[in-house]
Design an enzyme around this catalytic site. Structure first.
Site, PDB file in Angstrom:
ATOM      1  N   ASP A  45      51.649 -51.152   0.761  1.00  0.00           N
ATOM      2  CA  ASP A  45      52.693 -50.472   1.655  1.00  0.00           C
ATOM      3  C   ASP A  45      52.141 -48.976   2.268  1.00  0.00           C
ATOM      4  O   ASP A  45      51.084 -48.522   1.862  1.00  0.00           O
ATOM      5  CB  ASP A  45      53.877 -50.397   0.914  1.00  0.00           C
ATOM      6  CG  ASP A  45      53.962 -49.761  -0.161  1.00  0.00           C
ATOM      7  OD1 ASP A  45      52.647 -49.312  -0.587  1.00  0.00           O
ATOM      8  OD2 ASP A  45      54.821 -49.957  -1.163  1.00  0.00           O
ATOM      9  N   ASP A  49      64.441 -49.464  -9.720  1.00  0.00           N
ATOM     10  CA  ASP A  49      65.421 -50.328  -9.360  1.00  0.00           C
ATOM     11  C   ASP A  49      64.993 -51.674  -9.204  1.00  0.00           C
ATOM     12  O   ASP A  49      65.554 -52.820  -8.722  1.00  0.00           O
ATOM     13  CB  ASP A  49      66.255 -50.106  -8.083  1.00  0.00           C
ATOM     14  CG  ASP A  49      65.191 -49.947  -7.003  1.00  0.00           C
ATOM     15  OD1 ASP A  49      63.961 -50.233  -6.971  1.00  0.00           O
ATOM     16  OD2 ASP A  49      65.426 -49.311  -5.829  1.00  0.00           O
ATOM     17  N   HIS A  81      62.246 -52.735  -7.752  1.00  0.00           N
ATOM     18  CA  HIS A  81      61.601 -53.247  -6.503  1.00  0.00           C
ATOM     19  C   HIS A  81      59.936 -53.192  -6.584  1.00  0.00           C
ATOM     20  O   HIS A  81      59.296 -52.646  -7.501  1.00  0.00           O
ATOM     21  CB  HIS A  81      61.914 -52.333  -5.318  1.00  0.00           C
ATOM     22  CG  HIS A  81      61.175 -50.901  -5.401  1.00  0.00           C
ATOM     23  ND1 HIS A  81      62.064 -49.889  -5.409  1.00  0.00           N
ATOM     24  CD2 HIS A  81      60.014 -50.445  -5.095  1.00  0.00           C
ATOM     25  CE1 HIS A  81      61.181 -48.665  -5.367  1.00  0.00           C
ATOM     26  NE2 HIS A  81      59.929 -49.105  -5.057  1.00  0.00           N
ATOM     27  N   GLU A  96      63.226 -53.077  -1.300  1.00  0.00           N
ATOM     28  CA  GLU A  96      64.224 -52.728  -2.003  1.00  0.00           C
ATOM     29  C   GLU A  96      65.227 -53.851  -2.332  1.00  0.00           C
ATOM     30  O   GLU A  96      65.169 -54.731  -1.720  1.00  0.00           O
ATOM     31  CB  GLU A  96      64.672 -51.443  -1.075  1.00  0.00           C
ATOM     32  CG  GLU A  96      63.923 -50.518  -0.608  1.00  0.00           C
ATOM     33  CD  GLU A  96      63.626 -49.485  -1.870  1.00  0.00           C
ATOM     34  OE1 GLU A  96      63.792 -49.981  -2.888  1.00  0.00           O
ATOM     35  OE2 GLU A  96      63.212 -48.409  -1.514  1.00  0.00           O
TER      36      GLU A  96
END
Ligand code: GLP
Length: 263
Positions: free
Chosen positions: A67, A136, A138, A143
């Site tokens: 990314d 979280d 990811h 996400e």
């Protein structure tokens, strides 16, 4: 999923580096999927050490990063291209022309996303994907709520991710709101992957990823569908796993198999 729990992040990173090095020795033209963030840093340091003192050869390796932040030029100190240059590429003998990091300044992200996918396909697909995980749950910048079949595309960062990554930028206001990221579906196509997580702040995400239901709310959990995943943890990140004793038993069985104690 094979879950390996090491005493510390140092041990875990060395274990991961040994697996990467074994692949590189076996397949000198391997295609590596690379991750950024604090988690893989010790792994990269170990690979650099292996290159410098054991001659681990990256000259024919190709890499694709997961990314990149949208809007940051490759020279920006917080761009993932810059991260890779500083923390790995400039210390090893990889041909920089064979390293790929999504372009955070592509103008047409839809076209660019499919071009990135085509580049991965044409290289022969990712042999070995290295992954970290967000608090979280990811993976890359997929996400919560990301489609589990998603491909390389634009993604809006979640508020928790912006807060977590503010430590690198100084303030949350300076963190880009958008990123271009490989999709969950892209990651699932890698031939093998290693998920690394260290520290107690990752314990909840790891429990959800490894033992929770598969859900787009925790994109790491999609790895339960992956054909060959190794999860390397330290004691802290493993602290919320329910089946800890079973994972230890599996490791013991592997050790006995390798040492020839079990025929
Ligand atoms: C970012 C990256 C992820 C990384 C995560 C955790 O969101 N896009 O690839 O896994 O941060 O980062 P860290 O390793 O610094 O905790």
């Amino acid at each position: 999923m094979r879950v390996i729990i090491e005493p510390s992040a140092e041990h875990g990173s060395q274990r991961a580096a040994a697996i990467v090095a074994q692949l590189i020795r076996k397949k000198p033209r391997a295609i590596l999927g690379l991750a950024t963030g604090g988690t893989p840093l010790k792994l990269y340091q170990e690979l650099i050490r292996m290159h410098q003192s054991e001659g681990l050869d990256f000259s024919r390796i190709t890499s694709f990063n997961l990314d990149e932040y949208v809007g940051l030029p490759p020279t920006h100190p917080q761009s993932y291209r810059h991260f890779m240059t500083e923390n790995l590429f400039r210390h090893i003998n990889i041909d920089i022309r064979n390293t790929h990091v999504p372009d955070g300044r592509a103008l047409d992200y839809e076209t660019y996303g499919s071009q990135y996918e085509t580049m991965i396909d044409e290289a022969g697909g990712i042999d070995f994907q290295i992954l970290g995980i967000g608090r979280d749950g990811h993976i890359a910048f997929n996400e919560p709520g990301s489609s589990l079949g998603s491909r390389t595309r634009l993604k809006t960062l979640a508020p928790e991710t912006i807060r977590d990554n503010a430590r690198f930028f100084g303030t949350a206001e300076d963190v880009p709101r958008l990123a271009i990221t490989m999709g969950v579906g892209t990651i699932l196509e890698s031939k093998k992957c290693i998920l690394l997580a260290f520290g107690k702040e990752k314990a909840e995400a790891i429990a959800a990823t490894v033992e929770g239901p598969v859900t787009a709310q925790v994109t790491g959990s999609a790895l339960q569908f992956h054909r060959d995943v190794v999860v390397i943890l330290d004691e802290e990140s493993a602290s919320q796993l329910q089946r800890r004793s079973y994972y230890d038993e599996v490791e013991e069985a592997h050790r006995r198999l390798q040492s020839g104690e079990v025929k």
